[in-house]
Design a protein around this motif. Structure first.
Motif, PDB file in Angstrom:
ATOM      1  N   SER A   1       0.774  -1.385  -0.147  1.00 56.06           N
ATOM      2  CA  SER A   1      -0.138   0.167   0.153  1.00 56.06           C
ATOM      3  C   SER A   1       0.724   1.338  -0.100  1.00 56.06           C
ATOM      4  N   GLY A   2       1.874   1.444  -0.763  1.00 55.59           N
ATOM      5  CA  GLY A   2       2.390   2.590  -1.031  1.00 55.59           C
ATOM      6  C   GLY A   2       3.519   2.779   0.156  1.00 55.59           C
ATOM      7  N   GLN A   3       4.145   2.061   0.681  1.00 49.86           N
ATOM      8  CA  GLN A   3       5.104   2.000   1.630  1.00 49.86           C
ATOM      9  C   GLN A   3       5.898   0.639   1.624  1.00 49.86           C
ATOM     10  N   GLU A   4       7.144   1.190   2.057  1.00 50.92           N
ATOM     11  CA  GLU A   4       8.367   0.113   2.325  1.00 50.92           C
ATOM     12  C   GLU A   4       8.583  -0.084   3.477  1.00 50.92           C
ATOM     13  N   LEU A   5       8.610  -1.411   4.077  1.00 50.30           N
ATOM     14  CA  LEU A   5       8.668  -1.807   5.495  1.00 50.30           C
ATOM     15  C   LEU A   5      10.157  -2.220   5.564  1.00 50.30           C
TER      16      LEU A   5
ATOM     17  N   MET B   1      13.825  11.173   4.894  1.00 53.66           N
ATOM     18  CA  MET B   1      12.673  10.574   4.882  1.00 53.66           C
ATOM     19  C   MET B   1      12.000  10.451   6.302  1.00 53.66           C
ATOM     20  N   GLU B   2      10.649  10.971   6.121  1.00 50.66           N
ATOM     21  CA  GLU B   2       9.831  10.675   7.580  1.00 50.66           C
ATOM     22  C   GLU B   2       9.495   9.184   7.455  1.00 50.66           C
ATOM     23  N   VAL B   3       9.862   8.637   8.682  1.00 47.82           N
ATOM     24  CA  VAL B   3       9.598   7.215   8.960  1.00 47.82           C
ATOM     25  C   VAL B   3       8.882   6.933  10.166  1.00 47.82           C
ATOM     26  N   ARG B   4       8.171   5.800  10.102  1.00 45.35           N
ATOM     27  CA  ARG B   4       7.596   5.564  11.418  1.00 45.35           C
ATOM     28  C   ARG B   4       8.178   4.094  11.716  1.00 45.35           C
ATOM     29  N   VAL B   5       8.573   4.054  13.184  1.00 48.77           N
ATOM     30  CA  VAL B   5       9.483   3.183  13.833  1.00 48.77           C
ATOM     31  C   VAL B   5       8.812   2.185  14.766  1.00 48.77           C
ATOM     32  N   ARG B   6       8.691   1.068  14.854  1.00 49.31           N
ATOM     33  CA  ARG B   6       8.203   0.074  15.725  1.00 49.31           C
ATOM     34  C   ARG B   6       9.359  -0.626  16.527  1.00 49.31           C
ATOM     35  N   LEU B   7       9.082  -0.438  17.841  1.00 46.40           N
ATOM     36  CA  LEU B   7      10.312  -0.990  18.862  1.00 46.40           C
ATOM     37  C   LEU B   7       9.738  -2.180  19.543  1.00 46.40           C
ATOM     38  N   ALA B   8      10.433  -3.227  19.765  1.00 48.06           N
ATOM     39  CA  ALA B   8      10.160  -4.380  20.381  1.00 48.06           C
ATOM     40  C   ALA B   8       9.935  -4.060  21.824  1.00 48.06           C
ATOM     41  N   GLY B   9      10.891  -3.380  22.559  1.00 47.21           N
ATOM     42  CA  GLY B   9      10.995  -3.354  24.121  1.00 47.21           C
ATOM     43  C   GLY B   9      10.937  -1.923  24.372  1.00 47.21           C
TER      44      GLY B   9
ATOM     45  N   ARG C   1      15.743  10.366  20.072  1.00 53.31           N
ATOM     46  CA  ARG C   1      16.071   8.886  20.687  1.00 53.31           C
ATOM     47  C   ARG C   1      17.190   8.202  20.047  1.00 53.31           C
ATOM     48  N   THR C   2      18.174   7.432  20.901  1.00 61.20           N
ATOM     49  CA  THR C   2      18.975   6.649  20.385  1.00 61.20           C
ATOM     50  C   THR C   2      18.349   5.253  20.415  1.00 61.20           C
ATOM     51  N   VAL C   3      18.247   4.719  19.316  1.00 65.76           N
ATOM     52  CA  VAL C   3      17.465   3.194  19.354  1.00 65.76           C
ATOM     53  C   VAL C   3      18.670   2.241  18.891  1.00 65.76           C
ATOM     54  N   ARG C   4      18.667   1.096  19.665  1.00 64.40           N
ATOM     55  CA  ARG C   4      19.740  -0.156  19.180  1.00 64.40           C
ATOM     56  C   ARG C   4      18.858  -0.821  17.997  1.00 64.40           C
ATOM     57  N   PHE C   5      19.756  -1.357  17.148  1.00 62.71           N
ATOM     58  CA  PHE C   5      19.207  -2.323  16.044  1.00 62.71           C
ATOM     59  C   PHE C   5      18.307  -3.482  16.881  1.00 62.71           C
ATOM     60  N   ALA C   6      18.869  -4.003  17.912  1.00 61.11           N
ATOM     61  CA  ALA C   6      18.172  -5.032  18.495  1.00 61.11           C
ATOM     62  C   ALA C   6      16.716  -4.739  19.144  1.00 61.11           C
ATOM     63  N   ALA C   7      16.442  -3.584  19.290  1.00 60.49           N
ATOM     64  CA  ALA C   7      15.088  -3.249  19.693  1.00 60.49           C
ATOM     65  C   ALA C   7      14.099  -2.833  18.588  1.00 60.49           C
ATOM     66  N   LEU C   8      14.780  -2.743  17.264  1.00 59.75           N
ATOM     67  CA  LEU C   8      13.951  -2.254  16.257  1.00 59.75           C
ATOM     68  C   LEU C   8      13.216  -3.620  15.712  1.00 59.75           C
ATOM     69  N   VAL C   9      11.904  -3.358  15.319  1.00 61.79           N
ATOM     70  CA  VAL C   9      10.961  -4.244  14.856  1.00 61.79           C
ATOM     71  C   VAL C   9      10.968  -4.027  13.369  1.00 61.79           C
ATOM     72  N   TRP C  10      10.485  -2.785  12.888  1.00 60.55           N
ATOM     73  CA  TRP C  10      10.482  -2.514  11.544  1.00 60.55           C
ATOM     74  C   TRP C  10      10.671  -0.787  11.570  1.00 60.55           C
ATOM     75  N   VAL C  11      10.971  -0.612  10.405  1.00 57.70           N
ATOM     76  CA  VAL C  11      10.957   0.824   9.880  1.00 57.70           C
ATOM     77  C   VAL C  11      10.122   0.857   8.906  1.00 57.70           C
ATOM     78  N   SER C  12       9.157   1.860   8.682  1.00 60.39           N
ATOM     79  CA  SER C  12       8.218   2.248   7.515  1.00 60.39           C
ATOM     80  C   SER C  12       8.493   3.542   6.816  1.00 60.39           C
ATOM     81  N   ALA C  13       8.479   3.574   5.591  1.00 58.59           N
ATOM     82  CA  ALA C  13       8.865   4.838   4.736  1.00 58.59           C
ATOM     83  C   ALA C  13       7.791   4.672   3.313  1.00 58.59           C
ATOM     84  N   PRO C  14       7.355   5.873   3.059  1.00 60.13           N
ATOM     85  CA  PRO C  14       6.367   5.790   1.892  1.00 60.13           C
ATOM     86  C   PRO C  14       7.398   5.595   0.661  1.00 60.13           C
ATOM     87  N   THR C  15       6.779   4.998  -0.455  1.00 62.70           N
ATOM     88  CA  THR C  15       7.457   4.838  -1.659  1.00 62.70           C
ATOM     89  C   THR C  15       7.467   5.808  -2.540  1.00 62.70           C
TER      90      THR C  15
END
Length: 126
Positions: A18-22, A64-72, A112-126
Motif C-alpha cells: 500500500s504505497g510504503q516500504e517496510l 525520509m519521514e519514517v515510522r518506527v516500531r520498537l520491540a521493547g 532517541r537513540t535506538v539499538r538495532f536489537a530493539a527495532l521491529v520495523w521501519v516504514s517509509a513511503p515509496t
C-alpha cells in the motif's frame, strides 16, 4: 503484515504494501506464510550482504519521514514518527517530530537513540 517480499538481506527483510516500504529486522520475524519454495535471493547481490544499518543510512541520507516500531522499552510495540539523523554500527538516532512537518530543530520533540536489537520495523513511503 500482508505484504510482498521485495528483498532480503543479512539481517533484514524489505516488504512492500500500500504505497510504503517496510524494513523489518529478521530478529523480529516470528513466522512467514505463503513464501514460495523457490524463493531465494541472488547470492551475488551486494545489497543482500549489507546489514540493516545500510538501509537505515539510505533513509537518513534521503531525510525520509519514517515510522518506527520498537520491540521493547518503556512501551513495547510503540510506534514513533520522525526522521533518522545518524546511523552507527549498532544503533540509530531518531528525531521525533509531528507527521508531515519537515525535520527542523523547532519541530523536534526529542531525539532517541535506538539499538538495532530493539527495532521491529521501519516504514517509509515509496
Amino acid at each position: 503484515f500482508d505484504a510482498e517480499l521485495a528483498d532480503i538481506g543479512a539481517d533484514w527483510l524489505l516488504l512492500r504494501r500500500s504505497g510504503q516500504e517496510l524494513v523489518v529486522s529478521l530478529d523480529a520475524v516470528v513466522e512467514v506464510r505463503r513464501l514460495a519454495r523457490s524463493a531465494r535471493p541472488d547470492a551475488g547481490a551486494i545489497a543482500r550482504r549489507l546489514g540493516i544499518g545500510a538501509l537505515l543510512r539510505r533513509l537518513a541520507r534521503d531525510r525520509m519521514e519514517v515510522r518506527v516500531r520498537l520491540a521493547g522499552g518503556s512501551t513495547p510495540g510503540e510506534e514513533i514518527l520522525g526522521t533518522i539523523d545518524r546511523v552507527g554500527a549498532d544503533h540509530f538516532d531518531l528525531a521525533e517530530h509531528p507527521a508531515g512537518i519537515p525535520r527542523r530543530a523547532a519541530a523536534v520533540i526529542r531525539v532517541r537513540t535506538v539499538r538495532f536489537a530493539a527495532l521491529v520495523w521501519v516504514s517509509a513511503p515509496t
